[in-house]
Design a protein around this motif. Structure first.
Motif, mmCIF file in Angstrom:
data_model
loop_
_atom_site.group_PDB
_atom_site.id
_atom_site.type_symbol
_atom_site.label_atom_id
_atom_site.label_comp_id
_atom_site.label_asym_id
_atom_site.label_seq_id
_atom_site.Cartn_x
_atom_site.Cartn_y
_atom_site.Cartn_z
ATOM 1 N N THR A 41 7.986 -11.904 -22.537
ATOM 2 C CA THR A 41 8.988 -12.169 -21.639
ATOM 3 C C THR A 41 8.831 -12.071 -20.107
ATOM 4 O OG1 THR A 41 9.414 -9.547 -21.933
ATOM 5 C CG2 THR A 41 10.613 -10.946 -23.292
ATOM 6 N N SER A 42 7.423 -11.743 -19.894
ATOM 7 C CA SER A 42 6.913 -11.751 -18.635
ATOM 8 C C SER A 42 5.442 -11.931 -18.327
ATOM 9 C CB SER A 42 7.356 -10.257 -17.859
ATOM 10 O OG SER A 42 6.537 -9.434 -18.454
ATOM 11 N N ASN A 43 5.183 -12.147 -17.144
ATOM 12 C CA ASN A 43 3.662 -12.298 -16.807
ATOM 13 C C ASN A 43 2.888 -11.012 -17.009
ATOM 14 O OD1 ASN A 43 3.665 -14.934 -16.812
ATOM 15 N ND2 ASN A 43 4.479 -15.122 -14.646
ATOM 16 N N GLN A 44 3.451 -9.722 -17.290
ATOM 17 C CA GLN A 44 2.985 -8.635 -17.001
ATOM 18 C C GLN A 44 2.259 -8.093 -18.580
ATOM 19 O OE1 GLN A 44 5.812 -6.026 -15.209
ATOM 20 N NE2 GLN A 44 5.390 -6.651 -13.278
ATOM 21 N N GLY A 45 1.362 -7.281 -18.762
ATOM 22 C CA GLY A 45 1.104 -6.670 -19.922
ATOM 23 C C GLY A 45 -0.393 -7.008 -20.372
ATOM 24 N N PHE A 46 -0.927 -7.911 -19.765
ATOM 25 C CA PHE A 46 -2.204 -8.177 -20.105
ATOM 26 C C PHE A 46 -3.170 -7.272 -19.944
ATOM 27 C CE2 PHE A 46 -6.287 -10.329 -19.044
ATOM 28 C CZ PHE A 46 -6.846 -10.691 -20.410
ATOM 29 N N PHE A 64 1.515 -14.091 -32.705
ATOM 30 C CA PHE A 64 1.696 -14.550 -31.269
ATOM 31 C C PHE A 64 1.199 -15.993 -31.021
ATOM 32 C CE2 PHE A 64 1.818 -9.682 -31.177
ATOM 33 C CZ PHE A 64 2.743 -9.640 -30.664
ATOM 34 N N GLY A 65 0.034 -16.213 -31.658
ATOM 35 C CA GLY A 65 -0.475 -17.553 -31.512
ATOM 36 C C GLY A 65 -0.972 -18.004 -30.298
ATOM 37 N N LEU A 91 3.432 0.938 -35.498
ATOM 38 C CA LEU A 91 2.756 -0.429 -35.756
ATOM 39 C C LEU A 91 3.448 -1.115 -36.663
ATOM 40 C CD1 LEU A 91 0.404 -2.105 -35.138
ATOM 41 C CD2 LEU A 91 -0.704 -1.065 -36.833
ATOM 42 N N ALA A 92 3.955 -0.756 -37.766
ATOM 43 C CA ALA A 92 4.491 -1.296 -38.861
ATOM 44 C C ALA A 92 5.850 -1.691 -38.253
ATOM 45 C CB ALA A 92 4.888 -0.902 -40.120
ATOM 46 N N LEU A 142 -3.974 -0.528 -31.742
ATOM 47 C CA LEU A 142 -3.297 -1.651 -32.145
ATOM 48 C C LEU A 142 -1.641 -1.514 -31.846
ATOM 49 C CD1 LEU A 142 -4.807 -2.137 -35.637
ATOM 50 C CD2 LEU A 142 -5.211 -3.518 -33.616
ATOM 51 N N VAL A 143 -1.376 -0.369 -31.737
ATOM 52 C CA VAL A 143 -0.002 -0.190 -31.105
ATOM 53 C C VAL A 143 0.288 -0.538 -29.644
ATOM 54 C CG1 VAL A 143 1.753 1.650 -30.634
ATOM 55 C CG2 VAL A 143 0.711 1.528 -32.797
ATOM 56 N N GLY A 144 -0.763 -0.408 -28.948
ATOM 57 C CA GLY A 144 -0.877 -0.672 -27.433
ATOM 58 C C GLY A 144 -0.873 -1.939 -27.436
ATOM 59 N N TYR A 145 -1.634 -2.686 -28.078
ATOM 60 C CA TYR A 145 -1.848 -4.044 -27.949
ATOM 61 C C TYR A 145 -0.599 -4.666 -28.270
ATOM 62 C CZ TYR A 145 -3.680 -8.796 -28.594
ATOM 63 O OH TYR A 145 -3.754 -9.990 -28.498
ATOM 64 N N VAL A 146 0.101 -4.436 -29.251
ATOM 65 C CA VAL A 146 1.310 -5.228 -29.930
ATOM 66 C C VAL A 146 2.135 -4.933 -29.018
ATOM 67 C CG1 VAL A 146 3.009 -5.455 -31.566
ATOM 68 C CG2 VAL A 146 0.496 -5.215 -32.204
ATOM 69 N N HIS A 147 2.504 -3.708 -28.284
ATOM 70 C CA HIS A 147 3.564 -3.446 -27.406
ATOM 71 C C HIS A 147 3.271 -4.410 -25.944
ATOM 72 C CE1 HIS A 147 6.342 -0.733 -29.314
ATOM 73 N NE2 HIS A 147 5.378 -0.205 -29.856
ATOM 74 N N ALA A 148 1.972 -4.448 -25.558
ATOM 75 C CA ALA A 148 1.720 -5.264 -24.427
ATOM 76 C C ALA A 148 1.952 -6.508 -24.775
ATOM 77 C CB ALA A 148 0.077 -4.994 -24.053
ATOM 78 N N ARG A 149 1.678 -7.164 -25.700
ATOM 79 C CA ARG A 149 1.714 -8.635 -26.115
ATOM 80 C C ARG A 149 3.367 -8.850 -26.142
ATOM 81 N NH1 ARG A 149 0.768 -12.161 -25.355
ATOM 82 N NH2 ARG A 149 0.341 -13.616 -27.196
ATOM 83 N N GLN A 150 4.154 -8.003 -26.663
ATOM 84 C CA GLN A 150 5.729 -8.054 -26.441
ATOM 85 C C GLN A 150 6.080 -8.187 -25.300
ATOM 86 O OE1 GLN A 150 6.696 -4.621 -28.621
ATOM 87 N NE2 GLN A 150 7.157 -5.602 -30.588
ATOM 88 N N GLN A 151 5.383 -7.454 -24.245
ATOM 89 C CA GLN A 151 5.900 -7.499 -22.515
ATOM 90 C C GLN A 151 5.460 -8.822 -22.137
ATOM 91 O OE1 GLN A 151 3.962 -4.564 -20.259
ATOM 92 N NE2 GLN A 151 5.454 -4.828 -18.768
ATOM 93 N N MET A 152 4.328 -9.294 -22.731
ATOM 94 C CA MET A 152 3.881 -10.746 -22.076
ATOM 95 C C MET A 152 4.597 -11.747 -22.682
ATOM 96 S SD MET A 152 -0.447 -10.107 -22.524
ATOM 97 C CE MET A 152 -0.674 -11.733 -22.172
#
Length: 645
Positions: free
Chosen positions: A189-194, A230-231, A116-117, A177-187
């Motif tokens: 650069t793309s429309n996927q991850g939500f 992420f804002g 996570l860090a 939280l790890v899953g959420y942050v990685h999903a938001r990273q994907q979002m």
């Protein structure tokens, strides 16, 4: 030739992953002596004396009964209970294996804090200007994880067996939280991850809540990360209203519903009847406690980390004591930093935000006990996220960089020394009890703990030196302010079991405390222990003082179902008053209809009085509560009882 030498030397260069493995090994070695200790305090009602938890077969009824056996919460925390049952099924009640399981969970959480860090640091770096000599984010994440693993304030979540509930719940919080942050990273650069972001929050919160209610904070932590890094923006930095809707659904609406549900009860003085503080005093005191948590996390001292904090001074006004106002200003300043540093130093803002957010459930309006170290198991990660990057950031000025690393090394050394010394004490019940009593001389629980340890070691031998040693700390605990009736109960039971005289002073003190305030869960547990000891004929004492104790406890409005059931069972089995016994159990069942032990006891009383039709009605109601067949054995036993009109 030179190239070959460089290649050979690089093979021996430690990597961040290797460093993390080394940190895990060091942490395990530091905690290892503490694994040989015994159970402590709340371990007894939750594990040692919880027979429903102690399964011998993996049948559906037994597993279901174990899952719903926790006395700590109305939500039962079934996943944590099942983990204790698994330990018992494999290794019995040996506390070593229970503590080893806790340690493995802690080490796994250390890996998750690193993951996570690292994700948070990389995202923060993308929002701020970095210099060419900035440190590798993997190394910063390693230092954060290693420091978190070593922190003395996290020790009770490992060696205090019952606090597996906390560490296990936070395992799912960290995973979410790890899953959420990685999903938001994907979002980004793309429309996927939500879908993955939503799933991470919902699944983590759901599984975490099966271990402890603190997992309900997962959406708040995710919202803090979202705000700081992420804002609510996704691909092409466009506002993503799906994120706003998500937190409206999983955070804002549940928060409003929870406040509407809880506030009327919390504003009622009855909710605070068994506490030595009210709602305003709790809020004032918690300002000091939260600041103390920062001190205990970053600059811990053995005396501060005393485990027992029931002697903590309650704030009765902004200047009573004067540090109340000072600590309120400190918290206000930290809140201002969270807001003001969001863009310039997002990691500091986020870290402080996570720490403060971690206190909102347990340090605000709920009528919980004031202080517990394990409440910082996740919050301490926030403090390190704010601090460690400052101490490990690259610098063109060698003296400044050296000073920071010297400070970091000093902190790591301090944390390691305190954790090692405390873990060593936890390895011996007697040394631990003596240490905790010395650290907290004005804590009734610490003094009681020492006296109780002496009783255990004495094995109720009146000639044992441990027996003689038990009286002083127990009588000291009895006289300390805000003490429960635990010390009196221990003194009475000890002498009763050894057939020694019982001082009237002990009974008078016990009754006076129960008369002065509504019985706490510890008071009720003490009465239950005395009643069961008398019912088993292990304790021989007069019924008169015991009856006075019950009447004192019942003199307050709205007695609990547990207290009514204890009194009813005692009246039936010891006093021989069947009418009173049935009446008390009927009231307990009416007050807590889902608590099956009360209904089972009432049905038994009815059968033994020849009132089969009334008993059948209770058994029919038990059928409705017989989830997974967990009550099959109890109902079979009831049906086999002979009627005795």
């Amino acid at each position: 030739m030179l190239t070959n030498q460089i290649d050979r030397s690089s093979r021996f260069q430690i990597t961040p992953v290797a460093g993390l493995i080394l940190a895990l090994i060091i942490t395990a070695a530091m905690y290892w002596p503490g694994l040989y200790g015994s159970y402590l305090f709340d371990d007894y009602p939750n594990i040692v004396n919880n027979t429903d938890l102690q399964i011998s077969a993996l049948t559906v009824p037994d597993v279901t009964r174990a899952a719903l056996s926790s006395p700590s919460s109305e939500f039962k925390r079934p996943l944590a209970s099942l983990s204790f049952s698994a330990n018992y099924f494999l290794t019995g009640l040996n506390p070593f294996w229970m503590k080893l399981t806790n340690l493995l969970i802690h080490l796994l959480n250390g890996v998750l804090t690193y993951t996570l860090a690292l994700a948070l640091i990389r995202n923060a770096s993308s929002h701020t200007a970095t210099t060419s000599n900035a440190r590798d984010p993997r190394w910063i994440a390693l230092w954060i994880s290693a420091a978190w693993l070593l922190l003395p304030i996290n020790l009770t979540a490992v060696l205090y067996v019952v606090q597996r509930m906390e560490s296990l719940a936070n395992l799912f919080v960290l995973l979410g939280l790890v899953g959420y942050v990685h999903a938001r990273q994907q979002m980004q650069t793309s429309n996927q991850g939500f879908v993955a972001a939503v799933g991470s929050l919902l699944l983590a919160s759901s599984l975490g809540l099966l271990s402890k209610e603190t997992a309900v904070m997962t959406p708040l932590y995710a919202a803090t990360i979202e705000w700081a890094l992420f804002g609510a923006r996704s691909a092409n930095q466009r506002r993503d209203y799906r994120i706003i809707a998500l937190f409206l659904i999983v955070l804002a609406i549940p928060l409003v519903i929870g406040l509407i549900w809880q506030l009327p009860r919390l504003l009622n003085s009855g909710a605070w009847a068994n506490r030595n503080f009210d709602l305003p005093q709790r809020l004032l005191t918690e300002a000091r406690i939260v600041v103390d948590y920062i001190h205990w996390t970053l600059l811990p001292t053995p005396k501060a980390l005393s485990f027992y904090h029931d002697d903590y001074l309650v704030s009765t006004g902004w200047l009573k004591p004067w540090t109340t106002l000072l600590c309120a200003f400190i918290l206000a300043a930290l809140t201002a930093l969270v807001i003001g540093l969001r863009k310039r130093a997002p990691l500091i803002s986020l870290g402080l935000g996570l720490f403060l957010g971690g206190q909102l459930l347990t340090a605000t309006i709920l009528p919980l006990e004031l202080v517990y170290e394990h409440r910082n198991y996740f919050a301490s990660f926030g403090l390190l996220l704010a601090l460690i990057p400052l101490l490990t950031a690259g610098s063109e000025h060698l003296p400044a960089a050296s000073a920071r690393y010297i400070l970091l090394g000093g902190l790591l050394s301090l944390w390691a020394v305190v954790t090692i010394s405390t873990a060593s004490a936890w390895g011996s019940p007697l040394i631990l009890s003596q240490t905790l009593a010395e650290r907290a001389p004005n804590s009734p629980r610490a003094q009681y703990g020492l006296g109780y340890t002496y009783i255990v070691l004495s094995k109720y031998d009146r000639h044992s030196s441990f027996t003689t040693a038990a009286y002083a700390p127990l009588e000291k605990a009895m006289r300390l302010p805000n003490a429960s009736i635990l010390p009196e109960q221990a003194l009475i039971m000890m002498n009763a079991r050894m057939q020694q005289p019982i001082k009237i002073e002990w009974w008078d003190s016990l009754a006076a405390k129960l008369k002065a305030r509504k019985a706490s869960s510890q008071d009720e547990g003490s009465l239950e222990a005395l009643a069961k000891c008398a019912e088993k004929a292990e304790c021989i004492f007069d019924q008169g003082p015991m009856l006075q104790a019950f009447l004192a406890a019942l003199s307050h409005p709205y007695p609990s179902a547990r207290l009514l059931a204890i009194y009813g069972t005692y009246a039936w089995n010891v006093m021989g008053d069947r009418t009173l016994g049935e009446k008390m159990l009927a009231e307990a069942v009416a007050l807590a209809p889902s608590q099956t032990p009360y209904r089972i006891t009432l049905a038994k009383m009815l059968i033994l009085q020849g009132r089969k039709n009334d008993a059948d009605q209770e058994i029919a109601k038990l059928e409705l509560l017989n989830l997974g067949g967990r009550l099959n054995a109890d109902m079979a036993a009831l049906r086999s009882l002979p009627e005795t009109p």
